[in-house]
Design an enzyme around this catalytic site. Structure first.
Site, mmCIF file in Angstrom:
data_model
loop_
_atom_site.group_PDB
_atom_site.id
_atom_site.type_symbol
_atom_site.label_atom_id
_atom_site.label_comp_id
_atom_site.label_asym_id
_atom_site.label_seq_id
_atom_site.Cartn_x
_atom_site.Cartn_y
_atom_site.Cartn_z
ATOM 1 N N GLY A 19 0.731 -1.052 0.131
ATOM 2 C CA GLY A 19 0.163 0.262 -0.209
ATOM 3 C C GLY A 19 0.717 1.364 -0.043
ATOM 4 N N LEU A 24 -0.490 7.027 4.039
ATOM 5 C CA LEU A 24 0.557 6.796 5.050
ATOM 6 C C LEU A 24 1.891 6.142 4.511
ATOM 7 C CD1 LEU A 24 -1.419 6.315 8.311
ATOM 8 C CD2 LEU A 24 -0.328 8.526 7.547
ATOM 9 N N PHE A 102 -14.180 -0.129 6.319
ATOM 10 C CA PHE A 102 -14.988 0.978 6.326
ATOM 11 C C PHE A 102 -16.267 0.982 7.389
ATOM 12 C CE2 PHE A 102 -16.135 -2.667 3.570
ATOM 13 C CZ PHE A 102 -17.409 -3.236 4.180
ATOM 14 N N TYR A 152 -7.242 0.269 18.575
ATOM 15 C CA TYR A 152 -8.207 -0.718 18.783
ATOM 16 C C TYR A 152 -7.905 -2.175 18.839
ATOM 17 C CZ TYR A 152 -9.962 -0.304 13.818
ATOM 18 O OH TYR A 152 -9.887 -0.124 12.281
HETATM 19 C C1 HXC Z 1 -21.286 -2.582 3.574
HETATM 20 C C2 HXC Z 1 -19.853 -2.806 1.943
HETATM 21 C C3 HXC Z 1 -19.397 -1.792 2.079
HETATM 22 C C4 HXC Z 1 -20.157 -0.799 2.772
HETATM 23 C C5 HXC Z 1 -18.346 -2.626 0.415
HETATM 24 N N1 HXC Z 1 -18.991 -3.714 0.861
HETATM 25 N N2 HXC Z 1 -18.280 -1.463 1.100
HETATM 26 N N3 HXC Z 1 -20.920 -3.502 2.724
HETATM 27 N N4 HXC Z 1 -21.153 -1.390 3.873
HETATM 28 N N5 HXC Z 1 -19.798 0.674 2.947
HETATM 29 C C6 HXC Z 1 -19.169 -4.887 0.717
HETATM 30 C C7 HXC Z 1 -19.599 -5.023 -0.824
HETATM 31 O O1 HXC Z 1 -20.918 -4.921 -1.167
HETATM 32 C C8 HXC Z 1 -19.168 -6.520 -0.923
HETATM 33 O O2 HXC Z 1 -19.973 -7.576 -0.638
HETATM 34 C C9 HXC Z 1 -17.772 -6.666 -0.315
HETATM 35 O O3 HXC Z 1 -18.011 -5.593 0.819
HETATM 36 C C10 HXC Z 1 -16.441 -6.421 -1.017
HETATM 37 O O4 HXC Z 1 -16.674 -5.100 -1.883
HETATM 38 P P1 HXC Z 1 -15.827 -4.600 -2.940
HETATM 39 O O5 HXC Z 1 -16.258 -3.084 -3.161
HETATM 40 O O6 HXC Z 1 -16.320 -5.620 -4.083
HETATM 41 O O7 HXC Z 1 -14.526 -5.035 -2.615
HETATM 42 P P2 HXC Z 1 -13.092 -4.175 -3.140
HETATM 43 O O8 HXC Z 1 -13.264 -3.769 -4.518
HETATM 44 O O9 HXC Z 1 -12.264 -5.294 -3.032
HETATM 45 O O10 HXC Z 1 -12.946 -3.109 -2.096
HETATM 46 C C11 HXC Z 1 -12.410 -3.672 -0.684
HETATM 47 C C12 HXC Z 1 -12.936 -2.282 0.404
HETATM 48 C C13 HXC Z 1 -12.521 -1.002 -0.367
HETATM 49 C C14 HXC Z 1 -12.149 -2.891 1.543
HETATM 50 C C15 HXC Z 1 -14.421 -2.681 0.451
HETATM 51 O O11 HXC Z 1 -13.051 -0.153 0.809
HETATM 52 C C16 HXC Z 1 -10.933 -0.834 -0.292
HETATM 53 O O12 HXC Z 1 -10.533 -1.231 -1.630
HETATM 54 N N6 HXC Z 1 -10.185 -0.500 0.407
HETATM 55 C C17 HXC Z 1 -8.826 -0.159 0.474
HETATM 56 C C18 HXC Z 1 -8.356 0.931 1.103
HETATM 57 C C19 HXC Z 1 -8.908 1.452 2.474
HETATM 58 O O13 HXC Z 1 -9.844 0.953 2.939
HETATM 59 N N7 HXC Z 1 -8.235 2.377 3.294
HETATM 60 C C20 HXC Z 1 -8.622 2.687 4.562
HETATM 61 C C21 HXC Z 1 -7.802 2.113 5.521
HETATM 62 S S1 HXC Z 1 -8.096 3.054 7.028
HETATM 63 P P3 HXC Z 1 -21.049 -8.427 -1.363
HETATM 64 O O14 HXC Z 1 -21.586 -9.178 -0.211
HETATM 65 O O15 HXC Z 1 -21.908 -7.256 -2.099
HETATM 66 O O16 HXC Z 1 -20.354 -8.985 -2.448
HETATM 67 C C22 HXC Z 1 -7.851 2.230 8.386
HETATM 68 C C23 HXC Z 1 -7.767 3.141 9.782
HETATM 69 C C24 HXC Z 1 -8.241 2.468 10.716
HETATM 70 O O17 HXC Z 1 -7.703 1.021 8.096
HETATM 71 C C25 HXC Z 1 -8.114 3.579 12.070
HETATM 72 C C26 HXC Z 1 -8.693 4.887 11.926
HETATM 73 C C27 HXC Z 1 -8.444 5.574 13.296
HETATM 74 P P1 NAP Z 2 -4.952 4.169 2.477
HETATM 75 O O1 NAP Z 2 -4.310 5.324 1.627
HETATM 76 O O2 NAP Z 2 -6.247 3.845 1.833
HETATM 77 O O3 NAP Z 2 -3.945 2.911 2.146
HETATM 78 C C1 NAP Z 2 -4.225 1.778 2.057
HETATM 79 C C2 NAP Z 2 -3.344 1.112 1.044
HETATM 80 O O4 NAP Z 2 -3.805 -0.298 0.763
HETATM 81 C C3 NAP Z 2 -3.711 1.557 -0.392
HETATM 82 O O5 NAP Z 2 -2.617 2.045 -0.974
HETATM 83 C C4 NAP Z 2 -4.481 0.373 -1.101
HETATM 84 O O6 NAP Z 2 -3.940 0.245 -2.501
HETATM 85 C C5 NAP Z 2 -3.630 -0.907 -0.447
HETATM 86 N N1 NAP Z 2 -4.491 -2.048 -0.470
HETATM 87 C C6 NAP Z 2 -5.526 -2.041 -0.169
HETATM 88 N N2 NAP Z 2 -6.190 -3.503 -0.330
HETATM 89 C C7 NAP Z 2 -5.148 -3.951 -0.962
HETATM 90 C C8 NAP Z 2 -4.782 -5.311 -1.615
HETATM 91 N N3 NAP Z 2 -5.737 -6.396 -1.435
HETATM 92 N N4 NAP Z 2 -3.518 -5.790 -1.754
HETATM 93 C C9 NAP Z 2 -2.589 -4.637 -1.947
HETATM 94 N N5 NAP Z 2 -2.896 -3.433 -1.580
HETATM 95 C C10 NAP Z 2 -4.085 -3.149 -1.096
HETATM 96 O O7 NAP Z 2 -5.143 4.587 3.857
HETATM 97 P P2 NAP Z 2 -4.057 4.850 4.995
HETATM 98 O O8 NAP Z 2 -5.042 5.775 6.082
HETATM 99 O O9 NAP Z 2 -2.874 5.543 4.474
HETATM 100 O O10 NAP Z 2 -3.892 3.672 5.756
HETATM 101 C C11 NAP Z 2 -2.384 2.933 5.763
HETATM 102 C C12 NAP Z 2 -2.521 1.892 6.985
HETATM 103 O O11 NAP Z 2 -2.483 2.945 8.036
HETATM 104 C C13 NAP Z 2 -3.656 0.921 6.902
HETATM 105 O O12 NAP Z 2 -2.736 -0.096 7.751
HETATM 106 C C14 NAP Z 2 -4.269 1.585 8.190
HETATM 107 O O13 NAP Z 2 -5.165 0.623 8.736
HETATM 108 C C15 NAP Z 2 -3.520 2.412 9.027
HETATM 109 N N6 NAP Z 2 -4.109 3.544 9.862
HETATM 110 C C16 NAP Z 2 -4.570 4.387 9.410
HETATM 111 C C17 NAP Z 2 -5.170 5.418 10.067
HETATM 112 C C18 NAP Z 2 -5.369 6.772 9.780
HETATM 113 O O14 NAP Z 2 -5.986 7.527 10.432
HETATM 114 N N7 NAP Z 2 -5.246 7.154 8.421
HETATM 115 C C19 NAP Z 2 -5.076 5.263 11.660
HETATM 116 C C20 NAP Z 2 -5.014 3.924 11.879
HETATM 117 C C21 NAP Z 2 -4.234 3.064 11.238
HETATM 118 P P3 NAP Z 2 -4.717 -0.230 -3.756
HETATM 119 O O15 NAP Z 2 -6.142 0.301 -3.522
HETATM 120 O O16 NAP Z 2 -4.072 0.338 -5.014
HETATM 121 O O17 NAP Z 2 -4.627 -1.583 -3.729
#
Ligand code: HXC
Ligand code: NAP
Length: 289
Positions: A19, A24, A102, A152
């Protein structure tokens, strides 16, 4: 971004960051490059990685390699590692940073939604840790793993249950392997960040439409979000040889957020000095009766 460590601290490091094209991961990669490292950045979206790599290579020529890889697929993970090793000659640092997350009430999730988040967070981290660990042990490389978790992992969290399950597993892996692989000179640590603004996290966890109701800043004793530079500096220290005696640790970087949430009397922060005068009088009176 300004580094707290001296130039060249990471000269011998080749860092594979999952990622690493956004958020980050990108900020950490930039700081590592600035300190002399080479970086391989991987994720699913090659166009995003390529854009980041072009930006970095303009500043640090030839030091960044973008590799398309889905962390949930072990074969792709092995290919990614092999590609990075073939290109740079070695990989001696792994940063498990990729995540999916999410907000949602758990009962609204399909099993596929639960799977996808746990797969990215936990399976992705153990896939890379296992592949890289085997390579390090076979080649007698004293490597370092840094995983980005969350606070968490201590408490769990409502409304992000798949992420909470996955991140707790990553911490368990970090602590377990810190003991098991210490004999190979392999160290594993984690950073648990509080809120650090990124597009990926904010769009999925703190959407603009909800911010007037629940501003995450209100939960932080230091009353601000984290700066990417602060996290990248801590990460640089943890992958550097300066932290050679630290392993199995999860370092919290959250402005006091999780302790405020956990402390039973944190809500008294809302009281003014004048209100405390009244409270003190009431409490003293109660004590004497
Ligand atoms: C309910 C949902 C949903 C939502 C997706 N789904 N979004 N269900 N509410 N908001 C469901 C879909 O309907 C589907 O189920 C399944 O999840 C997979 O969704 P897809 O969109 O097909 O998956 P994909 O394209 O692989 O995307 C994965 C993802 C997406 C996790 C849903 O958000 C993503 O690509 N995220 C990567 C980056 C990311 O999340 N960054 C944030 C990290 S922050 P069905 O049953 O319909 O097939 C973090 C910080 C933590 O971790 C702490 C903060 C303080
Ligand atoms: P982000 O920009 O959405 O980063 C997530 C990265 O993961 C993206 O670059 C995404 O790239 C990659 N990724 C997701 N699914 C993947 C897969 N299947 N294979 C390979 N790569 C994948 O979010 P961020 O806030 O910088 O988060 C970075 C890290 O910090 C995460 O571990 C998150 O849990 C942690 N964190 C963030 C916060 C915050 O406040 N931002 C707080 C606590 C912890 P692609 O979509 O191109 O795959």
């Amino acid at each position: 971004m300004k580094s707290m460590l001296k130039d060249g601290t990471l000269n011998e490091k080749v860092v594979l960051i999952t990622g690493g094209g956004t958020g980050l991961g990108k900020s950490m990669a930039r700081m590592f490059l600035n300190l002399g490292a080479a970086v391989a950045i991987c994720s699913r979206k090659m166009e995003v990685l390529q854009k980041t790599a072009d930006e970095f290579n303009a500043e640090y020529p030839g030091k960044t390699l973008p590799i398309q890889c889905n962390v949930t697929k072990y074969e792709e993970v092995e290919n990614c590692l092999n590609t990075a090793v073939a290109h740079f000659g070695k990989v001696n640092v792994l940063v498990n940073n990729a995540a999916g997350n999410f907000i949602s009430p758990t009962e609204r999730l399909s099993h596929r939604a639960f799977d996808i988040v746990v797969d990215i967070v936990l399976r992705g981290s153990y896939n890379f840790t296992l592949a890289t660990g085997k390579y390090w042990i076979e080649n007698k490389i004293k490597g370092t793993v840094l995983s980005i978790t969350t606070t968490y992992t201590f408490t769990g969290s409502a409304f992000v249950v798949p992420s909470a399950c996955g991140k707790a597993g990553v911490l368990a892996m970090t602590q377990s392997l810190a003991v098991e692989w210490a004999k190979y000179g392999i160290r594993l640590n984690a950073i648990a960040p509080g809120p650090f603004p990124t597009k990926g996290a904010w769009s999925r966890l703190f959407p603009d439409e909800l911010q007037h109701l629940f501003d995450p800043k209100n939960k932080i004793p230091l009353e601000r979000f984290g700066e990417h530079e602060e996290l990248a500096n801590l990460a640089s220290y943890l992958i550097s040889d300066y932290s050679a005696y630290m392993t199995g640790e999860q370092v919290v970087l959250d402005g006091g957020e999780w302790l405020q949430g956990a402390g039973q009397f944190s809500f008294f922060k809302a009281l003014s000095p004048e209100m405390w005068d009244k409270v003190e009088a009431i409490v003293r009176k109660g004590k004497s009766s």
